[in-house]
Design a protein around this motif. Structure first.
Motif, PDB file in Angstrom:
ATOM      1  N   SER A 326      25.041  46.299  36.027  1.00 38.36           N
ATOM      2  CA  SER A 326      24.382  46.485  34.722  1.00 38.36           C
ATOM      3  C   SER A 326      25.332  46.388  33.540  1.00 38.36           C
ATOM      4  CB  SER A 326      23.628  47.824  34.680  1.00 38.36           C
ATOM      5  OG  SER A 326      22.565  47.825  35.604  1.00 38.36           O
ATOM      6  N   CYS A 327      26.381  45.546  33.668  1.00 37.20           N
ATOM      7  CA  CYS A 327      27.206  45.218  32.499  1.00 37.20           C
ATOM      8  C   CYS A 327      26.459  44.109  31.758  1.00 37.20           C
ATOM      9  CB  CYS A 327      28.598  44.767  32.932  1.00 37.20           C
ATOM     10  SG  CYS A 327      29.624  46.094  33.586  1.00 37.20           S
ATOM     11  N   GLU A 328      25.509  44.498  30.937  1.00 38.32           N
ATOM     12  CA  GLU A 328      24.526  43.576  30.395  1.00 38.32           C
ATOM     13  C   GLU A 328      25.090  42.570  29.396  1.00 38.32           C
ATOM     14  OE1 GLU A 328      21.416  46.002  28.843  1.00 38.32           O
ATOM     15  OE2 GLU A 328      20.697  46.629  30.836  1.00 38.32           O
ATOM     16  N   SER A 329      26.261  42.853  28.816  1.00 34.53           N
ATOM     17  CA  SER A 329      26.840  41.942  27.823  1.00 34.53           C
ATOM     18  C   SER A 329      27.868  40.992  28.421  1.00 34.53           C
ATOM     19  CB  SER A 329      27.492  42.748  26.695  1.00 34.53           C
ATOM     20  OG  SER A 329      26.550  43.561  26.035  1.00 34.53           O
ATOM     21  N   LEU A 330      28.207  41.172  29.670  1.00 37.49           N
ATOM     22  CA  LEU A 330      29.225  40.343  30.323  1.00 37.49           C
ATOM     23  C   LEU A 330      28.657  38.951  30.567  1.00 37.49           C
ATOM     24  CD1 LEU A 330      32.121  40.694  31.459  1.00 37.49           C
ATOM     25  CD2 LEU A 330      31.077  41.181  33.670  1.00 37.49           C
ATOM     26  N   SER A 331      29.273  37.941  29.920  1.00 36.84           N
ATOM     27  CA  SER A 331      28.701  36.592  29.978  1.00 36.84           C
ATOM     28  C   SER A 331      29.404  35.670  30.968  1.00 36.84           C
ATOM     29  CB  SER A 331      28.729  35.955  28.581  1.00 36.84           C
ATOM     30  OG  SER A 331      30.055  35.906  28.077  1.00 36.84           O
ATOM     31  N   SER A 332      30.692  35.856  31.163  1.00 40.64           N
ATOM     32  CA  SER A 332      31.420  35.011  32.113  1.00 40.64           C
ATOM     33  C   SER A 332      32.575  35.801  32.700  1.00 40.64           C
ATOM     34  CB  SER A 332      31.943  33.739  31.440  1.00 40.64           C
ATOM     35  OG  SER A 332      32.929  34.059  30.478  1.00 40.64           O
ATOM     36  N   ILE A 333      33.001  35.366  33.881  1.00 36.40           N
ATOM     37  CA  ILE A 333      34.094  36.080  34.540  1.00 36.40           C
ATOM     38  C   ILE A 333      34.834  35.127  35.465  1.00 36.40           C
ATOM     39  CG2 ILE A 333      32.687  36.875  36.493  1.00 36.40           C
ATOM     40  CD1 ILE A 333      34.230  39.552  36.244  1.00 36.40           C
ATOM     41  N   ILE A 334      36.158  35.283  35.486  1.00 38.75           N
ATOM     42  CA  ILE A 334      37.003  34.496  36.394  1.00 38.75           C
ATOM     43  C   ILE A 334      37.636  35.461  37.383  1.00 38.75           C
ATOM     44  CG2 ILE A 334      39.043  33.029  36.592  1.00 38.75           C
ATOM     45  CD1 ILE A 334      38.461  32.000  33.766  1.00 38.75           C
ATOM     46  N   ILE A 335      37.377  35.227  38.653  1.00 34.16           N
ATOM     47  CA  ILE A 335      37.960  36.062  39.709  1.00 34.16           C
ATOM     48  C   ILE A 335      39.252  35.395  40.165  1.00 34.16           C
ATOM     49  CG2 ILE A 335      37.605  36.975  42.032  1.00 34.16           C
ATOM     50  CD1 ILE A 335      34.610  36.993  41.411  1.00 34.16           C
ATOM     51  N   PRO A 336      40.364  36.101  40.145  1.00 41.50           N
ATOM     52  CA  PRO A 336      41.665  35.484  40.468  1.00 41.50           C
ATOM     53  C   PRO A 336      41.816  35.170  41.957  1.00 41.50           C
ATOM     54  CG  PRO A 336      41.930  37.827  40.119  1.00 41.50           C
ATOM     55  CD  PRO A 336      40.514  37.517  39.753  1.00 41.50           C
ATOM     56  N   ASP A 337      42.823  34.342  42.258  1.00 39.44           N
ATOM     57  CA  ASP A 337      43.058  33.882  43.636  1.00 39.44           C
ATOM     58  C   ASP A 337      43.460  35.002  44.587  1.00 39.44           C
ATOM     59  OD1 ASP A 337      42.485  31.317  42.951  1.00 39.44           O
ATOM     60  OD2 ASP A 337      44.561  30.728  42.599  1.00 39.44           O
ATOM     61  N   SER A 338      43.777  36.177  44.074  1.00 44.65           N
ATOM     62  CA  SER A 338      44.209  37.282  44.933  1.00 44.65           C
ATOM     63  C   SER A 338      43.042  38.005  45.599  1.00 44.65           C
ATOM     64  CB  SER A 338      45.009  38.288  44.104  1.00 44.65           C
ATOM     65  OG  SER A 338      44.253  38.707  42.974  1.00 44.65           O
ATOM     66  N   VAL A 339      41.853  37.877  45.040  1.00 41.94           N
ATOM     67  CA  VAL A 339      40.707  38.646  45.521  1.00 41.94           C
ATOM     68  C   VAL A 339      40.196  38.103  46.850  1.00 41.94           C
ATOM     69  CG1 VAL A 339      38.301  39.286  45.065  1.00 41.94           C
ATOM     70  CG2 VAL A 339      39.988  39.383  43.227  1.00 41.94           C
ATOM     71  N   THR A 340      39.982  39.019  47.809  1.00 42.83           N
ATOM     72  CA  THR A 340      39.439  38.630  49.119  1.00 42.83           C
ATOM     73  C   THR A 340      38.067  39.249  49.376  1.00 42.83           C
ATOM     74  OG1 THR A 340      40.520  40.508  50.222  1.00 42.83           O
ATOM     75  CG2 THR A 340      41.754  38.435  50.107  1.00 42.83           C
ATOM     76  N   HIS A 341      37.730  40.319  48.676  1.00 37.76           N
ATOM     77  CA  HIS A 341      36.510  41.068  48.985  1.00 37.76           C
ATOM     78  C   HIS A 341      35.729  41.350  47.707  1.00 37.76           C
ATOM     79  CE1 HIS A 341      34.163  44.163  51.289  1.00 37.76           C
ATOM     80  NE2 HIS A 341      34.017  44.649  50.073  1.00 37.76           N
ATOM     81  N   ILE A 342      34.431  41.002  47.722  1.00 38.57           N
ATOM     82  CA  ILE A 342      33.521  41.352  46.634  1.00 38.57           C
ATOM     83  C   ILE A 342      32.405  42.189  47.260  1.00 38.57           C
ATOM     84  CG2 ILE A 342      31.971  40.510  44.842  1.00 38.57           C
ATOM     85  CD1 ILE A 342      33.606  37.940  44.766  1.00 38.57           C
ATOM     86  N   GLY A 343      32.289  43.443  46.855  1.00 33.94           N
ATOM     87  CA  GLY A 343      31.366  44.374  47.490  1.00 33.94           C
ATOM     88  C   GLY A 343      29.918  44.161  47.115  1.00 33.94           C
ATOM     89  N   ASP A 344      29.027  44.835  47.848  1.00 31.30           N
ATOM     90  CA  ASP A 344      27.588  44.759  47.606  1.00 31.30           C
ATOM     91  C   ASP A 344      27.265  45.066  46.143  1.00 31.30           C
ATOM     92  OD1 ASP A 344      27.405  44.369  50.320  1.00 31.30           O
ATOM     93  OD2 ASP A 344      26.636  46.380  50.765  1.00 31.30           O
ATOM     94  N   ARG A 345      26.360  44.259  45.591  1.00 30.17           N
ATOM     95  CA  ARG A 345      25.807  44.477  44.239  1.00 30.17           C
ATOM     96  C   ARG A 345      26.871  44.553  43.154  1.00 30.17           C
ATOM     97  NH1 ARG A 345      23.082  47.939  47.627  1.00 30.17           N
ATOM     98  NH2 ARG A 345      24.048  49.806  46.797  1.00 30.17           N
ATOM     99  N   ALA A 346      27.992  43.883  43.380  1.00 29.56           N
ATOM    100  CA  ALA A 346      29.119  43.985  42.441  1.00 29.56           C
ATOM    101  C   ALA A 346      28.732  43.599  41.019  1.00 29.56           C
ATOM    102  CB  ALA A 346      30.276  43.132  42.928  1.00 29.56           C
TER     103      ALA A 346
END
Length: 404
Positions: A326-346
């Motif tokens: 519910s970060c309602e104003s967040l329009s774009s995001i870049i996930i860096p190459d280090s990330v391996t896990h994105i949790g439920d409903r992130a």
């Protein structure tokens, strides 16, 4: 010797390996074996075969166990099946360095009595003149089992709970606060160990809370939605804090005294800022996560409705469950190459999110990650990785995958 003695769970003893034992009907016979040199009397022969053949062994084992209990470091460098003393030490106590170390324990607890019994058995090769009551010591009091720490509670816990004069619900032993009262000011009772999950959920009237230094655990979302709460102090006794404990719109200050956590003007972190536990500055629109952070905790940025830009450093490997819910104003995001896990409903209900870049390093994407992200038009992934991400994402998102 010790490996012929088994200690049951209730503390009772069982003897095994009976081939060297003596019973009265064997009187006059010779010993079939002499026993282990490190535990038998140094002068014992096959002719020594009577009801006292184990007196020396019992005396030396009891004395050595008492010494180790008092000074565990004595046992650190032992080898083989010896405790502390070897056959050589029994044959020459005066020249034994181990005996010299044991002398330093004289006068402590019951060791002195056992040391005297050892020397009596050594001198006489028997304890026939000593009652075996000399070996009887009071059993240590049974220790109370440590409390099983859990911030969760059941309907049964609620039914059995006890309410105080303010309406707060505690466990019968007073160690767990199950539900807090929706009043302006509340002091949690001294002696409370656990503030349970959701304890003060949406207590909108709560503006001041006192957490005593007996509290060790604060549950997930414990103060979530307490919009009138302007500050909170975490005492130095706290060792555990659950996901997103202070998700409120008005909270402006957290003072953290616990050595396990630290806070700045925007967020609460684990010590060393390795995990971002919760972001409590709900008015901020742009934020750069510190490059010490490796984990973004569950619900860390949940309902930060003003947050329109977030920079995730390449130190982060794990994005927790409902991290940006519910970060309602967040329009774009870049996930860096280090990330391996994105949790439920992130990123659930990030209504303005139109684009996101996911690297090939990601090996797990949880359920409902982009549920009700109605503006999402593109998910940028590395070239040649479409098949991989199709397996991790639901079908309705496959058409949004863009290889680059």
């Amino acid at each position: 010797k010790p490996d012929n003695i088994i200690v049951r769970g209730d503390g009772s003893l069982v003897l095994v390996d009976y081939d060297g034992m003596y019973v009265p009907a064997m009187q006059g016979q010779k010993a079939r074996e002499l026993g282990s040199p490190d535990y038998r009397h140094p002068a014992r022969t096959a002719d020594d075969f009577n009801e006292h053949i184990d007196d020396f062994s019992l005396a030396t084992i009891a004395m050595q166990l008492a010494a180790i209990a008092l000074e565990p470091g004595l046992f650190a460098n032992q080898n083989g099946d010896t405790l502390l003393l070897t056959e050589h030490d029994h044959r020459n106590p005066a020249g034994s360095t181990t005996h010299q170390r044991l002398h330093s324990l004289l006068g402590k607890a019951d060791f002195e009595r056992l040391y005297a019994l050892y020397h009596l058995a050594h001198a006489q090769q028997t304890l026939s003149n000593v009652s075996f009551r000399a070996f009887q010591f009071p059993k240590p009091e049974k220790k109370t089992e440590p409390m099983e720490i859990s911030t969760d509670f059941t309907d049964e816990d609620r039914e059995n709970g006890v309410r105080d004069e303010f309406g707060a619900l505690y466990s019968p032993d007073g160690l767990r606060l199950l539900e807090g009262p929706d009043i302006q000011e509340y002091h949690i009772r001294q002696g409370t160990r656990v503030i349970c999950d959701l304890a003060f959920l949406k207590c909108n009237s709560l503006s001041s809370i006192n957490i005593p230094d007996s509290v060790t655990h604060i549950g997930r979302r414990a103060f979530y939605g307490c919009d009138s709460l302007s500050s909170i102090t975490i005492p130095d006794s706290v060792t555990h804090i659950g996901a997103n404990p202070f998700g409120v719109s008005g909270l402006c200050r957290i003072e953290c005294k616990s050595p396990f956590f630290e806070a700045d003007e925007h967020a609460l972190y684990s010590k060393g800022k390795r995990e971002l536990i919760t972001f409590f500055d709900k008015s901020i629109s742009r934020f750069t996560i510190p490059d010490s952070v490796t984990h973004i905790g569950g619900g860390a940025f949940a309902e930060c409705k003003s947050l329109s830009s977030i920079t995730i450093p390449d130190s982060v490997t794990h994005i927790g469950r409902s991290a940006f819910h519910s970060c309602e104003s967040l329009s774009s995001i870049i996930i860096p190459d280090s990330v391996t896990h994105i949790g439920d409903r992130a990123f659930r209900r990030c209504k303005s999110l139109s684009s996101i870049t996911i690297p090939n390093s990601v090996t797990h994407i949880g359920n409902g990650v982009f549920f009700r992200c109605d503006s999402l038009s593109s998910i940028t992934i590395p070239r040649g990785s479409r098949a991989k991400f199709k397996q991790m994402l639901p079908k309705f998102l496959h058409e949004k995958l863009i290889e680059q």
